[in-house]
Design an enzyme around this catalytic site. Structure first.
Site, PDB file in Angstrom:
ATOM      1  N   MET A 165      -0.691 -15.025  10.068  1.00 47.47           N
ATOM      2  CA  MET A 165      -1.611 -15.826  10.869  1.00 47.47           C
ATOM      3  C   MET A 165      -0.922 -16.181  12.195  1.00 47.47           C
ATOM      4  O   MET A 165      -0.270 -17.222  12.332  1.00 47.47           O
ATOM      5  CB  MET A 165      -2.005 -17.092  10.087  1.00 47.47           C
ATOM      6  N   CYS A 218     -10.523 -11.302   8.998  1.00 46.12           N
ATOM      7  CA  CYS A 218      -9.560 -11.574   7.920  1.00 46.12           C
ATOM      8  C   CYS A 218     -10.046 -12.642   6.937  1.00 46.12           C
ATOM      9  O   CYS A 218      -9.619 -12.657   5.787  1.00 46.12           O
ATOM     10  CB  CYS A 218      -8.230 -12.044   8.501  1.00 46.12           C
ATOM     11  N   HIS A 219     -10.894 -13.558   7.407  1.00 47.56           N
ATOM     12  CA  HIS A 219     -11.258 -14.693   6.567  1.00 47.56           C
ATOM     13  C   HIS A 219     -12.688 -14.617   6.034  1.00 47.56           C
ATOM     14  O   HIS A 219     -13.186 -15.586   5.459  1.00 47.56           O
ATOM     15  CB  HIS A 219     -11.035 -15.995   7.334  1.00 47.56           C
ATOM     16  N   TRP A 239      -8.533   4.213   1.744  1.00 48.62           N
ATOM     17  CA  TRP A 239      -7.198   4.817   1.922  1.00 48.62           C
ATOM     18  C   TRP A 239      -6.492   5.090   0.599  1.00 48.62           C
ATOM     19  O   TRP A 239      -5.549   5.884   0.566  1.00 48.62           O
ATOM     20  CB  TRP A 239      -6.299   3.889   2.762  1.00 48.62           C
ATOM     21  N   ASP A 272     -18.486   1.993  10.466  1.00 50.72           N
ATOM     22  CA  ASP A 272     -17.052   2.026  10.125  1.00 50.72           C
ATOM     23  C   ASP A 272     -16.740   3.158   9.145  1.00 50.72           C
ATOM     24  O   ASP A 272     -15.876   3.038   8.293  1.00 50.72           O
ATOM     25  CB  ASP A 272     -16.588   0.663   9.563  1.00 50.72           C
ATOM     26  N   THR A 319      -0.264   1.102  10.604  1.00 52.76           N
ATOM     27  CA  THR A 319      -0.095   0.831   9.179  1.00 52.76           C
ATOM     28  C   THR A 319       0.167   2.119   8.388  1.00 52.76           C
ATOM     29  O   THR A 319       0.522   2.058   7.223  1.00 52.76           O
ATOM     30  CB  THR A 319      -1.340   0.145   8.587  1.00 52.76           C
ATOM     31  N   GLU A 338     -11.079  -1.667  15.439  1.00 55.01           N
ATOM     32  CA  GLU A 338     -11.887  -2.895  15.382  1.00 55.01           C
ATOM     33  C   GLU A 338     -11.586  -3.767  16.601  1.00 55.01           C
ATOM     34  O   GLU A 338     -12.123  -4.867  16.746  1.00 55.01           O
ATOM     35  CB  GLU A 338     -11.570  -3.687  14.106  1.00 55.01           C
ATOM     36  N   GLU A 386       0.803  -1.227   0.000  1.00 53.19           N
ATOM     37  CA  GLU A 386       0.000   0.000   0.000  1.00 53.19           C
ATOM     38  C   GLU A 386       0.834   1.273   0.000  1.00 53.19           C
ATOM     39  O   GLU A 386       0.298   2.372  -0.042  1.00 53.19           O
ATOM     40  CB  GLU A 386      -0.964  -0.001   1.198  1.00 53.19           C
ATOM     41  N   LYS A 399     -14.992   7.611   3.651  1.00 50.93           N
ATOM     42  CA  LYS A 399     -15.777   6.423   3.332  1.00 50.93           C
ATOM     43  C   LYS A 399     -17.255   6.727   3.125  1.00 50.93           C
ATOM     44  O   LYS A 399     -17.913   6.062   2.333  1.00 50.93           O
ATOM     45  CB  LYS A 399     -15.639   5.412   4.480  1.00 50.93           C
TER      46      LYS A 399
HETATM   47 CA    CA Z   1     -12.240   0.670  10.734  1.00 49.45          CA
END
Ligand code: CA
Length: 692
Positions: free
Chosen positions: A662, A625-626, A408, A320, A181, A199, A85, A347
């Site tokens: 993971m 994530c999944h 982003w 969110d 990040t 989160e 990113e 967003k």
């Molecule tokens: Ca968020």
């Protein structure tokens, strides 16, 4: 112009500013150089190139008349399977790049030769805390140092000549679920960094450190803590009046995980504040309230961090709807006079133009189809909210979804066309309040389980209507000038140049250039990857280059359904282009050009009770994530190979795949609970096997 001329220009400017040119060696970026960045168009010295984060380059050697001759100059393989990113920095002929796990590499900008690499050796356990991939969005530079913020919350200053650490400071409490990040920003001797984790039950803040020493100068919290402990600032006392119940027990959220801009003339630093934690407002602030400064743009005194003004984009947000997205500063002609504005397309789907001196709303219009609000009341600055999108335990369909109408992926503003270029998505999502929420255990407080029929209908609708496009937005008239539709959402960040060009990586696994004034596609090259990051441009020895990181991943790859598993991708790469470039990418490995053969799942082997328990545990621990209901995500767990089933407990409880992000869950899951999740996944795999 030659590089010698650039250097002479920089030295002259430094003299004008009354300071010495600074120390010896690479990355001698200082306030004078950043203030006069347009006098050195061959440099990209800060994440958004300039303090105003326009991501516009005055370079025009590559232009609408010759971009057809653009070719690959060189490329570098990036050793990761996760998203890229970051926009690199380009300073005096050196490219500085950052990849997942915060590995930093310096390249010769002309040849691609690696000058040094630094690995901060981030503990792999932090991989589990990153909601949206173990990415890094960039670096900052100041007086011979390169700054990187790590996933585990460290801010590290590196010697730009060697890549060796000069200082390192832990910016977060590692007993809580913080991650970083975002790119650090340096202004006037201070380096500013926020964090992520909204989160996961954290409380957001930004901290300014002395760029030379790492000493903390100021810190500003974005949401109030427990009033009994005293407020850190008058702003927190003000904000606390907009929260109800015992909000502090759940963290509150409001993390500044991406965008920061700086106006040196006003001496203001602007921070973009994220979503609430937990998501569902009922579980966060039981009696309602606006919940300042969630989803807000906040102006702070650059010297002290004192609050100056704010604009809240989404009062009482629970979808969110972060306001962390890029904030571009520009001077626009509006209503017959020059306005100093701040522009953001967060967003929530509205394009905001604010007066950046006062925070006054100048205008706001929808840039994507949305249903959460019908407009912004210009008198109050508040959204005209659709009451149907406030959710209880019955799911509601909301647009945009948590991925946002714009996330982003950086946008760009051209002072030549007076247009803002941004990647837009049309998205939908079903939200319902979770039946229960325990602040000690955390989570979203928002449920995606237990309403299978409604959720399936919502998912089908969302899939059918979800799309993306590159938009050229006129911020004065608040309307779209042109758009380039793409086959599905997921295209990348944007660069605009004085060559009348806009560059963007596409979900079609290409890198493309468009005319900035009309949107006509002028050039496109297959690149075996989806460059979701924003490109940059720079010169070495008078020759212009375009650089972009190409590596699919990030939030969209994490949470969406598996439509993207059909992308045939090479390993991520840093790609660098120039006119007449003749470098060739190696052919794709044959194995990566085929839809992977799926193994049939094992026969269902859990009791109904285990499967049901596993479903709850999956939703709480794995879905981020999944994917919801194990559809898609970073790895589609309905399609585990036999050896993955075999190693399931090693992976979940003993970190066997920690390097891939993971991390072990041994501290939150018992072996019986991990087995319950396994039973649930086998049940899901069998239920969906026929429709694979
Ligand atoms: Ca968020």
């Amino acid at each position: 112009m030659t590089r010698a001329v650039w250097r002479a220009g920089a030295a002259a400017l430094a003299l004008l500013a009354g300071s010495a040119a600074g120390g010896e060696g690479p990355a001698q970026v200082d306030h004078a150089r950043l203030l006069h960045a347009d006098a050195e168009p061959g440099q990209w010295m800060a994440p958004g190139r300039t303090y105003d984060e326009q991501r516009f380059s005055p370079l025009a050697q590559i232009n609408a008349g010759n971009v057809q001759r653009l070719g690959l100059a060189w490329y570098a393989d990036i050793n990761t399977e996760r998203g890229m990113e970051a926009s690199p920095l380009a300073i005096d002929g050196v490219l500085y790049n950052v990849q997942p796990w915060n590995l930093v590499t310096a390249y010769d900008g002309k040849t691609g030769k690696v000058l040094w690499t630094y690995d901060p050796e981030v503990p792999l356990r932090f991989g589990r805390l990153a909601c949206c991939d173990i990415v890094s969005r960039g670096l900052a530079a100041w007086k011979g140092k390169i700054y990187v913020a790590t996933l585990g919350g460290r801010l590290i200053a590196l010697d730009a000549a060697t890549g060796k650490p000069v200082w390192s400071v832990l910016t977060v409490d590692n007993s809580k679920s913080y991650t970083i990040t975002g790119a650090p920003r340096v202004f006037d001797g201070k380096v500013l960094i926020g964090n992520g984790g909204a989160e996961m039950g954290v409380r957001g803040y930004v901290t300014a450190y002395d760029a030379e020493t790492g000493r903390q100068i100021w810190r500003w919290h974005t949401v109030p803590g427990n009033p009994a402990a005293g407020f850190e600032s008058a702003a927190m006392e003000l904000a606390a009046k907009t929260w109800t119940g015992e909000w502090w027990t759940a963290g509150g959220g409001g993390t500044v995980w991406d965008s920061v801009s700086y106006d040196p003339a006003l001496n203001l630093v602007y921070v973009g504040v994220g979503n609430g934690s937990p998501w569902a407002r009922d579980w966060r602030s039981a009696g309602g309230g606006d919940n300042l400064f969630l989803a807000s743009i906040v102006a702070l005194d650059a010297d002290t961090g004192d609050y100056r003004w704010h604009y809240q984009t989404t009062p009482g947000e629970e979808w969110d709807y972060t306001a962390t997205q890029q904030m571009i500063l520009a001077d626009l002609q509006i209503g017959g006079r020059t306005r100093k504005v701040l522009m953001q397309a967060p967003k929530n789907g509205f394009f905001y133009v604010l007066d950046r001196e006062t925070g006054e709303l100048i205008s706001a219009e929808m840039f994507a189809p949305i249903n959460w609000a019908s407009g912004i009341d210009k008198a109050t600055g508040r959204p005209i909210e659709n009451p149907a999108v406030r959710y209880g335990t019955t799911p509601v369909l909301v647009s945009p979804g948590a991925g946002g109408a714009h996330n982003w992926n950086p946008m760009a503003y051209s002072p030549l066309t007076h247009l803002v270029y941004l990647p837009v998505t049309e998205t939908y999502m079903g939200y319902a309040k979770a039946e229960s929420f325990d602040p000690a255990k955390g989570g979203l407080g928002t449920s995606f389980t237990g309403f299978e029929a409604e959720r399936d209908a919502i998912t089908r609708y969302a899939d059918a209507h979800s799309r993306g496009w590159l938009s050229a937005w006129d911020p004065v008239r608040q309307r779209e000038a042109w758009r380039v539709p793409s086959p599905q959402k997921g295209s990348g960040g944007v660069l605009a140049t004085a060559g009348n060009l806009v560059f963007e990586g596409t979900i079609g696994q290409t890198f493309a250039a468009y005319r900035a004034d009309t949107g006509e596609k002028l050039w496109e090259m297959p690149v075996q990857q989806v460059p979701i990051a924003a490109p940059i441009t720079y010169t070495v020895d008078g020759e212009q280059y375009i650089a972009v990181n190409a590596g699919w991943g990030g939030g969209l790859a994490h949470v969406e359904r598996s439509a993207y598993t059909q992308l045939f991708l090479s390993k991520p790469r840093l790609l660098v282009f120039k006119l007449g470039g003749t470098a060739k990418l190696p052919p794709m490995p044959a194995a990566s050009m085929q839809v992977p053969e799926l193994s049939p799942p094992p026969a269902p082997n859990g009791t109904a009770e285990q499967v049901s328990r596993g479903e709850q545990l999956y939703a709480a621990n794995c879905a981020l994530c999944h994917g919801v209901a194990a559809r898609g995500g970073v790895k589609d767990l309905r399609h585990m190979a036999p050896e993955t089933h075999e190693a399931f407990l090693d992976i979940v409880l003993r970190g066997a795949r920690a390097r891939n992000g993971m991390a072990s869950f041994a501290d939150v899951l018992t072996p019986a609970e991990a087995e319950a999740i396994h039973h649930y996944l086998i049940a899901r795999a069998n239920a969906d096997w026929d429709s694979r």
